[in-house]
Motif scaffolding. Structure first.
Motif, PDB file in Angstrom:
ATOM      1  N   PHE B 211     -48.629  -0.456  -6.923  1.00 13.27           N
ATOM      2  CA  PHE B 211     -49.362  -0.211  -5.789  1.00 13.27           C
ATOM      3  C   PHE B 211     -48.453   0.769  -5.004  1.00 13.27           C
ATOM      4  CE2 PHE B 211     -49.618  -1.423  -1.055  1.00 13.27           C
ATOM      5  CZ  PHE B 211     -50.768  -1.416  -0.882  1.00 13.27           C
ATOM      6  N   ASN B 215     -49.968   4.602  -4.061  1.00 13.12           N
ATOM      7  CA  ASN B 215     -50.069   5.155  -2.540  1.00 13.12           C
ATOM      8  C   ASN B 215     -49.369   6.378  -2.325  1.00 13.12           C
ATOM      9  OD1 ASN B 215     -51.479   3.262  -0.494  1.00 13.12           O
ATOM     10  ND2 ASN B 215     -50.573   1.795  -1.701  1.00 13.12           N
ATOM     11  N   GLY B 219     -50.758  10.111  -1.429  1.00 10.41           N
ATOM     12  CA  GLY B 219     -50.323  10.719  -0.023  1.00 10.41           C
ATOM     13  C   GLY B 219     -50.000   9.705   1.300  1.00 10.41           C
ATOM     14  N   TYR B 220     -49.969   8.442   0.782  1.00 10.50           N
ATOM     15  CA  TYR B 220     -49.681   7.445   1.876  1.00 10.50           C
ATOM     16  C   TYR B 220     -48.301   6.990   1.550  1.00 10.50           C
ATOM     17  CZ  TYR B 220     -54.688   7.209   2.519  1.00 10.50           C
ATOM     18  OH  TYR B 220     -56.015   7.603   2.835  1.00 10.50           O
ATOM     19  N   TYR B 221     -47.508   7.988   2.001  1.00 16.77           N
ATOM     20  CA  TYR B 221     -46.211   7.669   1.662  1.00 16.77           C
ATOM     21  C   TYR B 221     -45.243   6.680   2.463  1.00 16.77           C
ATOM     22  CZ  TYR B 221     -46.754  12.621   0.023  1.00 16.77           C
ATOM     23  OH  TYR B 221     -47.266  13.686  -0.350  1.00 16.77           O
ATOM     24  N   ILE B 222     -45.555   6.234   3.742  1.00 15.72           N
ATOM     25  CA  ILE B 222     -44.795   5.467   4.255  1.00 15.72           C
ATOM     26  C   ILE B 222     -45.346   3.961   3.661  1.00 15.72           C
ATOM     27  CG2 ILE B 222     -44.311   4.288   6.407  1.00 15.72           C
ATOM     28  CD1 ILE B 222     -44.788   6.944   7.667  1.00 15.72           C
ATOM     29  N   THR B 223     -46.529   3.821   3.585  1.00 13.83           N
ATOM     30  CA  THR B 223     -47.340   2.756   2.940  1.00 13.83           C
ATOM     31  C   THR B 223     -46.764   2.416   1.477  1.00 13.83           C
ATOM     32  OG1 THR B 223     -49.216   3.026   4.124  1.00 13.83           O
ATOM     33  CG2 THR B 223     -49.393   1.167   2.584  1.00 13.83           C
ATOM     34  N   PHE B 225     -43.959   3.520   0.256  1.00  5.71           N
ATOM     35  CA  PHE B 225     -42.549   2.910   0.170  1.00  5.71           C
ATOM     36  C   PHE B 225     -42.258   1.736   0.880  1.00  5.71           C
ATOM     37  CE2 PHE B 225     -38.703   3.026   2.379  1.00  5.71           C
ATOM     38  CZ  PHE B 225     -37.868   3.250   1.608  1.00  5.71           C
ATOM     39  N   ALA B 226     -42.942   1.474   1.966  1.00 10.95           N
ATOM     40  CA  ALA B 226     -42.641   0.128   2.430  1.00 10.95           C
ATOM     41  C   ALA B 226     -43.248  -1.118   1.882  1.00 10.95           C
ATOM     42  CB  ALA B 226     -42.970   0.234   4.136  1.00 10.95           C
ATOM     43  N   SER B 227     -44.714  -1.094   1.644  1.00  9.28           N
ATOM     44  CA  SER B 227     -45.508  -2.150   1.028  1.00  9.28           C
ATOM     45  C   SER B 227     -45.125  -2.212  -0.467  1.00  9.28           C
ATOM     46  CB  SER B 227     -46.865  -1.806   1.177  1.00  9.28           C
ATOM     47  OG  SER B 227     -47.111  -2.212   2.509  1.00  9.28           O
TER      48      SER B 227
END
Lengths: 311, 273
Positions: B211, B215, B219-223, B225-227
């Motif tokens: 996942f 992400n 290009g959904y770097y923060i998501t 990384f964090a999720s």
């Protein structure tokens, strides 16, 4: 005339009289000893047995024996017998850490008993421990101590601890002004109570509202303010990360996208929860500190009792 | 004077015995203590009352108290007639209270002090097996078990069957499980015998990693990384802890199964007598 010759000389006569009196007295004594009532012998037997149980640290059995003796002899014991029974029963409960039943027994020990002062002081301490502050103070204030300055000072110490636990600082100062610090049994504890008083004064009174406000600005800052810096930092990161994810998803996917709604919702729950938690942590921190100090106060009230009454 | 004291103690003892027979165990315990207190120099009565007091505790399932009461007996003054039964009850209550080291000590003491008392040593042999089992001294337990079988005229092959696990007890090293999961998520659990937990751990970590990677690729770097990665590392470290805990738990289950089989056999034999 014959009477005169038969009669022993006066000196011997008096000896005979004394001897016969003594014999008579001994007979009466033996008769009296044989007349010990069944209650008395039961009492003697059970008290001896109970003391044996106390000495061998079988406190629960001792308490049971004393309680049974109490019900079996109700109204039949003389004052000193009843006093001993109540004192021993109180002592058994004290060792079982059943503080209120113990106080109840101690408070029934009458003023004639040699254990009167010990009983009252222990009862008052146990009432204090159980947070019956006015009752404990009443027991102490009603004590007649005569000329005994050690006990008078012990009473001041107990009363000062009592009011300190009750957070009545003015009263504490009044009692503490009477401390002489001259009795080795009390000196250290008197100093400790003074210390505890200053610590209590220093416990910071922080506002839950400010804590909540701070956490609304920067998540976790309210907890740092409340005195729990590690918790503050620990709650900052997950919330910041959730916020960043919500921002990223709204920014790139649009606000109506499922991911955006999910992350924004999750962020909101944690963000608001943390504000609420920060407000509560102010009170929790304060209570923790009070609890710690109170624990030390109770300890310093207990030790002198064991020192003074030698148990 | 002494005769009078004895009669008092005997009176107490009779009363205590009657309470015990009426199953009034709490009152009986105090009544026996009263007899112990009054016994003075009557050592036979003193020890008999202690034994009876221990029985009242045993009857209420308070094996630790029963054991402690029996510890108050004094070997030097105890009459020989009581020695055997006091020893038996001491070992039995120690075992029932889970105090296996104490039970072992009592058994060793018996064999050391009375090496010729084979009757008692044999009588306690079944407890010795159970105690050695619990202490995981399986080689010793097997020897005791072989003696036990011979004593009851049972085929010695039974011991080979019941202690076959000694050759390969399949107990896994929790440390090794940790190491395995550190480098191969989920493998530590599988090694420790927890296949389901291993697969779940592995699946969760792969899923989260996937996942996260997906992400980030999108290009959904923060998501990502964090999720993905943050939760992955939480499950990764949790998985290492779990591998160790699950292995320890599984080992305990195996030990309980090995010992339980022997215990069942021994108690069947004892019960059949």
């Amino acid at each position: 005339m014959t009477m005169n010759t038969d009669r022993p000389p006066d000196g011997l006569w008096s000896v005979v009289r004394v001897v016969s009196l003594c014999l008579g007295f001994m007979v009466i004594c033996q008769w009296a000893a044989a007349q010990v009532s069944p209650t008395d012998s039961l009492y003697r037997q059970e008290i001896d047995f109970g003391q044996y149980l106390l000495n061998s640290q079988q406190y629960d059995d001792a308490a049971l024996v004393f309680a049974k003796l109490d019900t079996a002899t109700v109204g039949q014991l003389d004052k000193s017998q009843a006093d001993s029974l109540h004192f021993l029963n109180g002592w058994a409960y004290y060792n079982l850490k059943q503080l209120l039943p113990s106080s109840e027994q101690f408070l029934q020990v009458s003023g004639n008993s040699t254990k009167y002062h010990a009983s009252r002081f222990f009862a008052a301490y146990q009432l204090t421990y159980k947070e019956y502050y006015p009752q404990a103070a009443g027991v102490l204030n009603d004590l007649y101590l005569g000329e005994d300055s050690l006990l008078a000072e012990l009473r001041s110490l107990q009363l000062s601890g009592n009011v300190l636990l009750h957070r009545n600082y003015k009263e504490f100062e009044k009692h503490a002004n009477g401390f002489t610090y001259s009795y080795y049994q009390l000196q250290k504890e008197e100093e400790n109570l003074q210390k505890a008083y200053h610590q209590l004064m220093k416990v910071k009174r922080r506002s839950p509202f400010v804590a909540g406000l701070l956490s609304a600005v920067v998540p976790g800052l309210g907890k740092v303010y409340a005195g729990k810096p590690k918790q503050g930092i620990a709650s900052f990161f997950p919330i910041a990360l959730l916020g960043a994810q919500a921002f990223e998803n709204i920014h790139k996917r649009g606000i109506k996208n499922g991911f955006s709604i999910f992350y924004t919702g999750l962020f909101s729950v944690f963000y608001i929860g943390n504000i609420w938690g920060s407000a509560l942590s102010v009170q929790i921190k304060q209570q923790e500190r009070y609890h710690e100090i109170d624990h030390h106060i109770l300890f310093d009230l207990h030790i002198p009792l064991r020192n003074v009454f030698g148990n | 004077m002494e005769i009078k004291a004895q009669t008092t103690a005997q009176r107490f003892l009779l009363h205590a015995d009657s309470l015990f027979q009426r199953a009034a165990y709490n009152d009986a315990a105090i009544a026996f203590e009263r007899a112990i207190y009054a016994a003075e120099t009557d050592m036979e009565l003193y020890h008999y009352a202690l034994l009876q007091k221990a029985y009242t505790y045993k009857a209420t399932g308070n094996f630790t108290k029963a054991f402690n009461t029996l510890q108050r007996t004094d070997a030097a003054t105890m009459p020989d007639s009581l020695r055997g039964v006091v020893k038996y009850e001491t070992v039995l209550n120690a075992y029932l209270a889970g105090m296996f080291k104490e039970a072992e000590f009592e058994l060793l003491q018996l064999e050391h002090q009375y090496p010729n008392d084979t009757a008692q040593i044999n009588e306690l042999l079944f407890l010795k097996i159970l105690v050695q089992n619990e202490l995981q001294q399986w080689d010793n337990a097997k020897q005791s078990f072989e003696k036990y079988l011979a004593l009851h005229h049972l085929p010695p092959s039974v011991a080979e069957d019941y202690y076959a696990f000694i050759k390969n007890p399949r107990l896994r090293n929790p440390e090794k499980a940790r190491t395995l999961s550190t480098f191969m998520p989920g493998v530590g659990q599988i090694y420790g015998g927890n296949i389901g937990q291993g697969l779940i751990s592995l699946g969760l970590q792969l899923g989260l990693l996937g996942f996260g990677a997906y992400n980030i690729w999108q290009g959904y770097y923060i998501t990502g990384f964090a999720s993905g990665l943050a939760l992955f590392q939480a499950f990764y470290f949790g998985g290492i802890e779990n591998a160790e805990a699950a292995t320890i738990r599984k080992n305990k289950e195996k030990i309980a199964r090995y010992n339980g089989r022997v215990r069942f056999f021994v108690l069947e034999v004892e019960g059949g007598e």
